[in-house]
Scaffold this motif. Structure first.
Motif, PDB file in Angstrom:
ATOM      1  N   ILE A   1       5.075  41.679   9.702  1.00  0.00           N
ATOM      2  CA  ILE A   1       5.462  42.134   8.365  1.00  0.00           C
ATOM      3  C   ILE A   1       5.091  43.609   8.192  1.00  0.00           C
ATOM      4  CG2 ILE A   1       5.026  41.829   5.891  1.00  0.00           C
ATOM      5  CD1 ILE A   1       4.568  38.888   6.433  1.00  0.00           C
TER       6      ILE A   1
ATOM      7  N   LYS B   1       9.694  44.369   3.063  1.00  0.00           N
ATOM      8  CA  LYS B   1       8.618  44.028   3.994  1.00  0.00           C
ATOM      9  C   LYS B   1       9.050  44.152   5.457  1.00  0.00           C
ATOM     10  CE  LYS B   1       6.662  40.609   0.780  1.00  0.00           C
ATOM     11  NZ  LYS B   1       6.362  39.159   0.580  1.00  0.00           N
TER      12      LYS B   1
ATOM     13  N   SER C   1       4.564  47.177   5.764  1.00  0.00           N
ATOM     14  CA  SER C   1       3.927  47.510   4.481  1.00  0.00           C
ATOM     15  C   SER C   1       4.943  48.096   3.513  1.00  0.00           C
ATOM     16  CB  SER C   1       2.798  48.528   4.713  1.00  0.00           C
ATOM     17  OG  SER C   1       2.309  48.970   3.470  1.00  0.00           O
ATOM     18  N   VAL C   2       4.977  47.528   2.299  1.00  0.00           N
ATOM     19  CA  VAL C   2       5.885  48.021   1.266  1.00  0.00           C
ATOM     20  C   VAL C   2       5.420  49.370   0.727  1.00  0.00           C
ATOM     21  CG1 VAL C   2       6.899  47.463  -0.994  1.00  0.00           C
ATOM     22  CG2 VAL C   2       6.470  45.644   0.664  1.00  0.00           C
TER      23      VAL C   2
END
Length: 677
Positions: A458, A480, A460-461
């Protein structure tokens, strides 16, 4: 009535008793009039129009026959006849029970096939045999579906036994390809026929008579489909001397064994040619008689006009040939649109096109990209396809390839992610996601089959924190994805905004109007117009860019105009896909491959590059062809001419430094003597 205009041979065929009738209709002998006459005879003798099926190889041909019938019968009667191409008829048949069909063009399915193929690491497997490319393997698989009733591996290994060590991998690729099509609801043109064939086991058709035009071009699959329909009567029209699609799976045995397969068969022959002058027919007869005569026939002259003998043009150099022919066309009184230059290979077209344009003579090439294959048109159709069927992965991938930094593989992952967010509904995952975790992108792993992929982590936003985003976008779980870049996010926002704007729209013209005006499409227009106006030094010519932009928008407006005739979006999109190959643009001298010229006629015809190796094409003969097929191609080319026929050759190619010998067909035609070859 249609029967009143037929000659004795045509009338006998048109009024034949029900049963199995084969009509050998040589070039220019009035096969269309005979088919129209046959349908008129069926209607006059009480056959229910709902029980008549007319199968053609273009929707245009079916439409012309139906319109001719409407001159003599009420439209409401004629419109009840089922008519169209094999694919169009099967599509309509399947649609009655499966309203959500998603048809895909071969180019789209080739992309899907390649994405599956490219997950195999053939080098790591260490096999001695060099694997076929993805494109070639896809083409072979398509040919297999058309040409065989055997299993894929049995058919394949009969032709390429040296590839047996790779067969398990090829089979697995084909299996995953079929699984993916089923998963996302994709149908190829072959699938239309295959699934109709399967459905006939449970839901048979009940036609009184099936009429088949261009019967010599039917393939094994189409032959099986006709047999499975099991009509009371079969009326097939064709000419074995014009069977030129073996490379595409056409099976000449369908026509050559007709009398053997049907014990009650009647074979009729149309021999009077109403198209060409006597010397042209004489030349055609001299050459084609070298092929085996499956059914006895010989063309006779139907036009009583002054004879104009065909001319042989011999040039010292290849490009000199093209320039001289352009001069002849420029000096001719024949209208440009009634003039054709016909060639065996597309490579021949470039020289003649350049020579014509240099002299300001307009011309058009048929057989290249159609209106519907233009990128700007295909983008709009993909937007519509996704609106109908959110499971249409190929439409999604093609749309996202226009996003900066987004390719085929990443586009596929974005599709899987949005589908996951919407619990199987991509548009819900796009606009109203209910799942916020990323999916697992790998589902198939096999070292033996060359599959080596890694799962994703995933992202990082927070990397988008500095961007001014609406809360709805900032909270979207696609952010994501670790491979989503800022440029990719900007494209995603435009995509999101467009589909949000049409969430409540249904009509094709409303949807297209919004699509054309959207920032999403305007960005694509900018990309394409800049690409088409880029100079060799890398700069973009503003004037050419504006011209390219206007051409793009003109195509978009034409598609919008076509959509106004439809109320149902799915029917519009499928009609564009089924009929797209028949539409062409432009005007002027017709530049045609032999295959593209079939069924057409012109007052003045130039058959060029008649050198051994080019026509006949020896390379293609070694792969799937034969000298007999090349001779049939020559026959088709020369019988396109009504009044004037020019045959040309060159002795030398200055660029490639190649010497040429004359085509053997020139000797067979009696235009040169063997000692001069």
């Amino acid at each position: 009535m249609p029967l009143g205009s037929l000659n004795a041979e045509q009338l006998e065929a048109a009024c034949a008793p029900l049963g199995h009738n084969l009509v050998i209709a040589s070039a220019g002998t009035g096969k269309t009039s005979t088919i129209v006459g046959r349908i008129a005879h069926l209607l006059q003798t009480g056959t229910d129009p709902d029980r008549i099926l007319l199968l053609t190889f273009t929707n245009k041909a079916a439409g012309e026959m139906i319109e001719r019938l409407k001159r003599h019968f009420p439209a409401k009667t004629v419109d009840r006849i089922e008519a169209g191409t094999f694919h169009a008829v099967c599509y309509r048949w399947l649609r009655r029970n499966r309203p959500g069909l998603s048809l895909k063009q071969p180019g789209e399915l080739r992309t899907l096939f390649r994405s599956i193929y490219e997950r195999r690491d053939f080098v790591r497997l260490g096999l001695a045999t060099e694997p076929f490319s993805a494109t070639y393997l896809f083409d072979l698989y398509q040919l297999y579906q058309n040409a065989s009733d055997k299993s894929f591996d049995e058919w394949f290994l009969q032709r390429y036994p040296e590839h047996e060590p790779l067969m398990d991998i090829y089979l697995d690729i084909a299996e995953e390809y079929e699984d993916t099509k089923r998963e996302y609801g994709f149908l190829s043109f072959n699938d239309l026929l295959l699934q109709t064939l399967e459905s006939l086991e449970h839901s048979p058709m009940s036609f009184r008579e099936i009429l088949v035009d261009e019967y010599q071009d039917t393939n094994t699959l189409q032959g099986m489909l006709i047999d499975a329909m099991n009509p009371d009567s079969l009326f097939c029209v064709g000419d074995y001397d014009q069977s030129i699609y073996a490379f595409n799976g056409a099976n000449i045995a369908n026509i050559s064994t007709f009398a053997d397969r049907y014990p009650d068969a009647r074979v009729h022959t149309l021999s009077v040619n109403y198209r060409s002058r006597a010397p042209i027919l004489s030349l055609a007869n001299r050459v084609i008689e070298r092929n085996e005569r499956i059914y006895p026939k010989r063309l006779e002259v139907g036009r009583r006009v002054d004879p104009i003998p065909p001319r042989l043009l011999i040039y010292d150099e290849l490009f000199e040939q093209y320039q001289s022919i352009a001069d002849l066309i420029g000096a001719s009184r024949t209208p440009n649109d009634d003039t054709a230059v016909i060639f065996r290979n597309n490579a021949s077209a470039d020289g003649i096109e350049a020579s014509l344009r240099e002299r300001g003579i307009p011309c058009r090439r048929k057989g290249g990209n159609s209106f519907f294959e233009a990128k700007e048109v295909k983008f709009l159709l993909d937007l519509m396809s996704l609106r109908i069927n959110p499971r249409d992965m190929m439409a999604f991938i093609h749309l996202f390839e226009y996003g900066k930094g987004i390719g085929t593989a990443l586009g596929k992952e974005f599709f899987q992610a949005l589908n996951h967010f919407g619990e199987g509904d991509l548009l819900r995952g796009l606009l109203h996601p209910t799942v916020h975790s990323l999916p697992t992108f790998n589902r198939r792993k096999s070292t033996q089959l060359g599959l080596f992929d890694d799962d994703l982590e995933i992202g990082s936003v927070s990397r988008f924190a500095h961007m001014d985003l609406r809360d709805e976008i900032r909270a979207h779980p696609l952010l994501k994805h670790p491979r989503l870049t800022q440029d990719g996010l900007r494209y995603f926002i435009q995509f999101h905004e467009f589909y949000r704007s049409i969430e409540r729209s249904q009509r094709p013209d409303t949807l297209l109007r919004k699509a054309i005006a959207s920032p999403l499409y305007q960005g694509v227009v900018h990309q394409l117009s800049a690409q088409r106006a880029r100079l060799k030094n890398g700069e973009v010519d503003p004037e050419k860019e504006e011209e390219a932009r206007e051409r793009i928008l003109r195509k978009a407006r034409l598609l919008l105009d076509l959509s106004s005739r439809y109320e149902d979006l799915q029917r519009f999109v499928n009609a564009m896909i089924l009929g797209g190959g028949e539409m062409s643009e432009g005007e002027g001298v017709n530049l045609l491959t032999v295959h593209a010229s079939k069924g057409l006629e012109f007052s003045e015809v130039y058959v060029i590059d008649l050198m051994d190796g080019r026509f006949p094409n020896r390379k293609l003969m070694e792969k799937t062809g034969s000298l007999e097929e090349e001779r049939r191609l020559f026959y088709v080319a020369v019988t396109r001419a009504k009044d004037r026929l020019f045959l040309s050759m060159a002795k030398y190619d200055r660029v490639k430094k190649l010497d040429f010998k004359p085509s053997p067909f020139l000797e067979e035609a009696g235009l040169i003597r063997r000692e001069s070859m």
